[in-house]
Design an enzyme around this catalytic site. Sequence first.
Site, PDB file in Angstrom:
ATOM      1  N   GLY A 176      43.031  46.994  43.541  1.00  0.00           N
ATOM      2  CA  GLY A 176      42.217  47.651  42.522  1.00  0.00           C
ATOM      3  C   GLY A 176      41.462  46.670  41.651  1.00  0.00           C
ATOM      4  O   GLY A 176      41.032  45.594  42.086  1.00  0.00           O
ATOM      5  N   SER A 177      41.324  47.028  40.378  1.00  0.00           N
ATOM      6  CA  SER A 177      40.450  46.278  39.475  1.00  0.00           C
ATOM      7  C   SER A 177      40.961  44.895  39.109  1.00  0.00           C
ATOM      8  O   SER A 177      40.230  44.136  38.461  1.00  0.00           O
ATOM      9  CB  SER A 177      40.222  47.094  38.188  1.00  0.00           C
ATOM     10  OG  SER A 177      39.489  48.266  38.470  1.00  0.00           O
ATOM     11  N   THR A 178      42.187  44.549  39.483  1.00  0.00           N
ATOM     12  CA  THR A 178      42.597  43.152  39.281  1.00  0.00           C
ATOM     13  C   THR A 178      41.678  42.222  40.067  1.00  0.00           C
ATOM     14  O   THR A 178      41.494  41.062  39.691  1.00  0.00           O
ATOM     15  CB  THR A 178      44.057  42.934  39.715  1.00  0.00           C
ATOM     16  OG1 THR A 178      44.207  43.318  41.086  1.00  0.00           O
ATOM     17  CG2 THR A 178      45.018  43.734  38.852  1.00  0.00           C
ATOM     18  N   LYS A 191      38.558  42.378  40.185  1.00  0.00           N
ATOM     19  CA  LYS A 191      37.350  42.079  39.412  1.00  0.00           C
ATOM     20  C   LYS A 191      37.457  40.712  38.746  1.00  0.00           C
ATOM     21  O   LYS A 191      36.435  40.061  38.477  1.00  0.00           O
ATOM     22  CB  LYS A 191      37.123  43.167  38.377  1.00  0.00           C
ATOM     23  CG  LYS A 191      36.733  44.503  38.990  1.00  0.00           C
ATOM     24  CD  LYS A 191      36.671  45.623  37.960  1.00  0.00           C
ATOM     25  CE  LYS A 191      36.344  46.952  38.649  1.00  0.00           C
ATOM     26  NZ  LYS A 191      36.453  48.104  37.756  1.00  0.00           N
TER      27      LYS A 191
END
Length: 581
Positions: A303-305, A307
């Site tokens: 997921g957004s980790t 980013k």
Amino acid sequence: MSFLSRIMVLKSRAHLSAGTRGSRGVRSDLFEGAGKRKAAQARNRVGLLMLGFAAFYCVIGGRLVQYGMAQPEITSSIMPADRLLASRPDLLDRNGEVLATDIRTVSLYAEPHKIVDASEVIEKLATVLPDIDAKSVYGRLASKSHFQWLRRQLTPKQQSQILALGIPGIGFRPEKRRFYPGGATAAHIVGHVNIDNRGVAGMERYVDGQGLADLAAVGMTSDQPLEPVRLSIDLRVQSIVREVLYSAMDKFKAIGAGAVVLDVHTGEVLGMASAPDYDPNNPAAGAEEGWLNRMSNGTFEMGSTFKSFTIAMALDSGKVNMNDSFDARYPIRIGGFTIKDFHGKGRMLTVPEVFQYSSNIATAKMADVVGIEGHKDFLTKLGLLSKMQTELPEVAQPSQPREWKKINSITISFGHGVATTPLQTAVAGAALINGGKLIEPTFLPRTRDEADQVAQQVLQPTTSDSMRYLFHWNGVKGSGKNARVEGFNVGGKTGTADKVVNGRYVNDKNFNAFLAAFPIDDPQYVVLTFIDEPKTDKGNGAALAGNSAAPMAHDIISRSAAILGVKPKFGDDGSALLVSY
């Protein structure tokens, strides 16, 4: 004297005189020939005798060589006594606490050819071993073989009770049994052994792979204590990590959870747990669900980790700087898909705001600035697309698209399309904030000097400085606020990923993760937590990472920071000595 007698005397005299005249020529030759024949016969007899002895000893020598090279016969899986008693080295934590050790025990065996009534033996044994499989044991006792195992690794009490039964044809054989004082506390790191005391998982298997198994195979092990093997984990931190996982799983009714505490300068794992787990003293009870080490042997879309890595890539490329802004007003439509923000601001966002608000749109545009090949090369350089190298045998291979297209690069930029292990995500995260050095994780003690020898510079130090700022920014103003611990300056990035079910993303099943570092002004440790399919009263998928995975990091750091030797700093300038909780 009679006439006949006189004739006989005259004949003998005549014979004697004739012999005397020719004895010097003929008779001497006859005697010499007979002597030679007798000497030759004697020599022949001695030669035959020597040849017989030589053949006899050759046969004996040949048989000895044959026996020496032959494989030992195994009867009913019994091993030689010296191997049954062969020691394994103790496993210790970094402070010398025992994680695994050998204890002496005995196993019960039978000699069926000496047993008269198998049914009576089973009936007596059942009084001490009520769970004995009567049908199976009867088949072994009725086989009339010379050896059969009946029960491995008895307790002293069971041995005493069976001895009191006085059953003929029953005996005990000494063995070594592996004992794990902490039970399931460090199960996936320590691993376990099989019934013959051979490592089959975790660091137990690693130790065998370093030569112990080869020595045991050729019979060069003994029952003498071996030098213990010290691991990098701190049993106190390990216990805290595991307790936090099970508490979160119970609170959110999740199907799994995991966490790791990693030294950013040495790559040492101080604590790592995966739940559900199992008790290595009784691994069979864990079943397959407990055996899976989700931290290193499970792959997930993080997921957004991710980013964090996309923004670091953009900054490190030199094509983006901290003062740039990206348009996040409109969704991105590509390949029949629409990329939008979960909590969109509908405006231009600066780089810190992209990180703070976790904008999918702006992150995708950053990846587009670098390009597909640059994106793939950067993630490869961080070790996120290849199998992680460490001592732990259970390590999974990450998955990625066979061919990277623009749609792949866009989705991977915010954590969809690539599945990695949580441990290697933490390792790559450490490189973002430790000055840009990628250091392979280790479960053995390692100094900074030793770490520097294996470290790879994957980011510019200035990029690492920027990432520390962003982690701190998000910890104070963004989704990482629930992970903050007063005095320890925690920064981090959340990641809430929809899971794939039957080939499609569903929004009611999440994989939530949080990548944290502390103290973020001078990072010493990375903490990564995740929780799989958390549930709340608002329904499945309602629990976001900021409300589930981030509090897990808070609990681990608040309880373990002081143990790890991190000194707290209170107040805006760190000068305050006390703060009220």
